[in-house]
Scaffold this motif. Sequence first.
Motif, PDB file in Angstrom:
ATOM      1  N   HIS A 433       1.250 -15.125  -9.671  1.00 28.29           N
ATOM      2  CA  HIS A 433       0.520 -15.174 -10.933  1.00 28.29           C
ATOM      3  C   HIS A 433      -0.858 -14.508 -10.856  1.00 28.29           C
ATOM      4  N   CYS A 434      -1.455 -14.486  -9.662  1.00 21.75           N
ATOM      5  CA  CYS A 434      -2.854 -14.036  -9.617  1.00 21.75           C
ATOM      6  C   CYS A 434      -3.160 -12.976  -8.574  1.00 21.75           C
ATOM      7  N   ALA A 435      -2.217 -12.664  -7.677  1.00 26.48           N
ATOM      8  CA  ALA A 435      -2.511 -11.674  -6.628  1.00 26.48           C
ATOM      9  C   ALA A 435      -2.861 -10.327  -7.267  1.00 26.48           C
ATOM     10  N   GLY A 436      -3.860  -9.667  -6.682  1.00 25.56           N
ATOM     11  CA  GLY A 436      -4.306  -8.377  -7.218  1.00 25.56           C
ATOM     12  C   GLY A 436      -4.323  -7.308  -6.142  1.00 25.56           C
ATOM     13  N   ARG A 437      -4.546  -6.093  -6.565  1.00 25.42           N
ATOM     14  CA  ARG A 437      -4.566  -4.969  -5.638  1.00 25.42           C
ATOM     15  C   ARG A 437      -5.664  -5.162  -4.595  1.00 25.42           C
ATOM     16  N   HIS A 438      -5.341  -4.917  -3.342  1.00 25.29           N
ATOM     17  CA  HIS A 438      -6.294  -5.067  -2.241  1.00 25.29           C
ATOM     18  C   HIS A 438      -7.400  -4.016  -2.381  1.00 25.29           C
ATOM     19  N   GLU A 439      -8.645  -4.434  -2.092  1.00 23.25           N
ATOM     20  CA  GLU A 439      -9.780  -3.516  -2.205  1.00 23.25           C
ATOM     21  C   GLU A 439      -9.629  -2.321  -1.272  1.00 23.25           C
ATOM     22  N   GLN A 440      -8.984  -2.533  -0.134  1.00 22.65           N
ATOM     23  CA  GLN A 440      -8.770  -1.447   0.827  1.00 22.65           C
ATOM     24  C   GLN A 440      -7.287  -1.073   0.900  1.00 22.65           C
ATOM     25  N   TRP A 444      -5.140   0.505   4.156  1.00 25.83           N
ATOM     26  CA  TRP A 444      -4.072  -0.222   4.836  1.00 25.83           C
ATOM     27  C   TRP A 444      -2.722   0.469   4.650  1.00 25.83           C
ATOM     28  N   ALA A 445      -2.527   1.128   3.525  1.00 19.08           N
ATOM     29  CA  ALA A 445      -1.286   1.879   3.325  1.00 19.08           C
ATOM     30  C   ALA A 445      -1.166   2.987   4.371  1.00 19.08           C
ATOM     31  N   ALA A 446      -2.277   3.703   4.579  1.00 17.59           N
ATOM     32  CA  ALA A 446      -2.264   4.778   5.579  1.00 17.59           C
ATOM     33  C   ALA A 446      -2.106   4.217   6.987  1.00 17.59           C
ATOM     34  N   GLU A 447      -2.776   3.092   7.274  1.00 17.36           N
ATOM     35  CA  GLU A 447      -2.730   2.493   8.602  1.00 17.36           C
ATOM     36  C   GLU A 447      -1.326   1.969   8.921  1.00 17.36           C
ATOM     37  N   VAL A 455       7.900   1.452   7.396  1.00 15.74           N
ATOM     38  CA  VAL A 455       7.547   0.764   6.146  1.00 15.74           C
ATOM     39  C   VAL A 455       7.711   1.666   4.928  1.00 15.74           C
ATOM     40  N   VAL A 456       7.614   2.970   5.125  1.00 13.25           N
ATOM     41  CA  VAL A 456       7.727   3.880   3.974  1.00 13.25           C
ATOM     42  C   VAL A 456       9.127   3.826   3.371  1.00 13.25           C
ATOM     43  N   ASN A 457      10.091   3.300   4.120  1.00 11.91           N
ATOM     44  CA  ASN A 457      11.450   3.171   3.589  1.00 11.91           C
ATOM     45  C   ASN A 457      11.560   2.078   2.537  1.00 11.91           C
ATOM     46  N   HIS A 458      10.488   1.276   2.385  1.00 19.35           N
ATOM     47  CA  HIS A 458      10.494   0.179   1.418  1.00 19.35           C
ATOM     48  C   HIS A 458       9.925   0.599   0.065  1.00 19.35           C
ATOM     49  N   GLY A 459       9.778   1.893  -0.163  1.00 21.20           N
ATOM     50  CA  GLY A 459       9.275   2.366  -1.446  1.00 21.20           C
ATOM     51  C   GLY A 459       7.772   2.548  -1.433  1.00 21.20           C
ATOM     52  N   PRO A 460       7.171   2.790  -2.595  1.00 21.13           N
ATOM     53  CA  PRO A 460       5.714   2.984  -2.655  1.00 21.13           C
ATOM     54  C   PRO A 460       4.983   1.697  -2.274  1.00 21.13           C
ATOM     55  N   LYS A 525       6.477  -6.776   4.691  1.00 19.88           N
ATOM     56  CA  LYS A 525       6.151  -7.722   3.616  1.00 19.88           C
ATOM     57  C   LYS A 525       4.780  -7.410   3.024  1.00 19.88           C
ATOM     58  N   VAL A 526       3.837  -6.980   3.852  1.00 15.19           N
ATOM     59  CA  VAL A 526       2.522  -6.562   3.339  1.00 15.19           C
ATOM     60  C   VAL A 526       2.683  -5.332   2.446  1.00 15.19           C
ATOM     61  N   TRP A 527       3.465  -4.379   2.898  1.00 14.18           N
ATOM     62  CA  TRP A 527       3.705  -3.138   2.149  1.00 14.18           C
ATOM     63  C   TRP A 527       4.281  -3.430   0.757  1.00 14.18           C
ATOM     64  N   ARG A 528       5.172  -4.429   0.705  1.00 14.23           N
ATOM     65  CA  ARG A 528       5.807  -4.776  -0.572  1.00 14.23           C
ATOM     66  C   ARG A 528       4.973  -5.728  -1.412  1.00 14.23           C
ATOM     67  N   GLY A 529       3.809  -6.167  -0.902  1.00 15.58           N
ATOM     68  CA  GLY A 529       2.936  -7.037  -1.675  1.00 15.58           C
ATOM     69  C   GLY A 529       3.315  -8.495  -1.654  1.00 15.58           C
ATOM     70  N   GLU A 530       4.105  -8.917  -0.658  1.00 15.91           N
ATOM     71  CA  GLU A 530       4.536 -10.304  -0.585  1.00 15.91           C
ATOM     72  C   GLU A 530       3.524 -11.190   0.129  1.00 15.91           C
ATOM     73  N   THR A 531       2.775 -10.628   1.069  1.00 13.94           N
ATOM     74  CA  THR A 531       1.764 -11.380   1.816  1.00 13.94           C
ATOM     75  C   THR A 531       0.612 -10.436   2.141  1.00 13.94           C
ATOM     76  N   THR A 532      -0.340 -10.918   2.934  1.00 18.01           N
ATOM     77  CA  THR A 532      -1.508 -10.103   3.258  1.00 18.01           C
ATOM     78  C   THR A 532      -1.486  -9.710   4.730  1.00 18.01           C
ATOM     79  N   ILE A 533      -2.219  -8.661   5.057  1.00 17.13           N
ATOM     80  CA  ILE A 533      -2.311  -8.221   6.446  1.00 17.13           C
ATOM     81  C   ILE A 533      -2.961  -9.298   7.305  1.00 17.13           C
ATOM     82  N   ASP A 534      -3.924 -10.032   6.734  1.00 19.59           N
ATOM     83  CA  ASP A 534      -4.578 -11.114   7.487  1.00 19.59           C
ATOM     84  C   ASP A 534      -3.579 -12.197   7.882  1.00 19.59           C
ATOM     85  N   GLU A 535      -2.654 -12.530   6.973  1.00 12.99           N
ATOM     86  CA  GLU A 535      -1.630 -13.527   7.269  1.00 12.99           C
ATOM     87  C   GLU A 535      -0.740 -13.074   8.422  1.00 12.99           C
TER      88      GLU A 535
END
Length: 543
Positions: A433-440, A444-447, A455-460, A525-535
């Motif tokens: 309901h509230c997750a938003g685009r990461h500031e960086q 992180w996409a490039a990293e 991970v690129v096989n999972h789409g944009p 999962k980070v790439w798909r927006g399901e969780t965060t890199i910190d997690e």
Amino acid sequence: MVLERAASASRKTGERLDRVLTKLGLIPETGLAAALSRFLGVDLAQPAGVPPERVLPDLIEADFVRRHRVLPLAIGEGGVVVGVVDPFHREPVDALAYLTRLTVQIQIFTPADFDKAFEALYAVAASETAGGSASAGGEASELDVQRLRDIASEAPVIRLVNQIVASAVEARASDIHIEPQADQVLVRYRIDGLLRTAQALSPDLRAAVTSRIKIMAKLDIAERRMPQDGRIKLAVRGVDIDFRISTIPTSFGERVVMRILDRTRVELDFTRLGFGADHIAALQRLVQQPNGIILVTGPTGSGKTTTLYTALKSLNRTESNILSVEDPIEYQLAGINQVQVQTEIGLDFPQALRSILRQDPDIIMIGEIRDLETARIAIQSSLTGHLVLSTLHTNSAAAAITRLIDIGVENYLLASTVRGVVAQRLVRKLCRHCAGRHEQADYWAAELARTVPAVVNHGPPSIRSARGCAECAGLGFNDRSTIAEILLVDEPLQRLVLRNVSDAEIDAAARAGGMVNMYETGAAKVWRGETTIDEVLRATRMG
């Protein structure tokens, strides 16, 4: 049959049938409130309709609201709107009409929503009432067991403990921690793997709250010097829930941890647990093996037992005899014979396993391999044609092999019996309901694309971060998902095991053979927006 049992209990106790149904766990309180709303043509009180401040505070006292479970919601030209838990309890509604000289319109609260609204609007007054009633005999009760029992049986203490338990269940907590300190009793809930402070109680309530929980768990309230363990089964909001209780003495009193075992929240489905399609296919191949050992590894609280239960559910067929040895049995599984370890009478894992082997099993689940004797029996069982599933405490899949060698298992036996190892962790899922685009996000996409090219096989990329809203109680996360690595013991790995190589070499060979490790699973999962890199970094300890 169920209605007959409830009706019989209603006649014997004199309680209304609807209350008996919820107390027996035959209908959830939310379902009952919705049914009453439809039957009576009365609106349900919504959390969004709770006012920011008390309505008519000079006329209506907190004690009246708490005792009669009626809470004023709004006042206007048409009269006063009141939320009630029991729409058939007319006396307090009539009293409000007489007191305010206004027409009273009712809405039906679920008990959980009423408690939240009352806590938000009347918490101070309520805590004063509870504190005043229960503080009598706070220190003296330590010297007088009977007085302690009396204090723990007083209504304010019972209500307080019930509220702590109900709030934890509603918050989807897995554990309740009650921690006595010098100047307070801290109540904390473990939600999605992390502890959160729920409330701080007066130190005068320390003995009463602890004793109340021990009475419910049938523990010895006179014994405060030794740890104790017990169980409680309660209908919370109309749903049957088991609690595992553990007490331990500390310098300020007994510390209590209550593990919440809510069967309604356990989904025994690999997809819902967070396993990807490749991992599910590998797991299904493993559990279809006619014999051998399948291990699930990870730290405490990483979901190992749930993964094993899900595997057993997929194997549960009428033509199979499945037995398990567990300590404790966390959830009852229909069609599976589960044995509870009882070390106090000599029924430990080895003893139970030896007896199980005489029960003509096809599949055996061992709650945990803790020692060489248990490991040897597991190996012997697999060599005689049984499929054995168990857990082990290691940090990676490869480390499970070297761990078993370290406790004394011969490597040639492991090479011939272990079919596969699943290592896993749980990461928190972002609130949808509230997750938003990461500031960086771009960084992180490039990293991630550089370090984990797959991970690129999972789409944009859709790299997001936590925000916080009412749906997730401001945490930014809701529920958890599994990240895993699955090591399949094929012929090249068997040769490495026979050579007694290190777990690093086993891991490298498995990855060369196609194993995707936990960090890479989490990165997807980070790439798909399901969780965060910190997690993911926290769970895999790579950062």
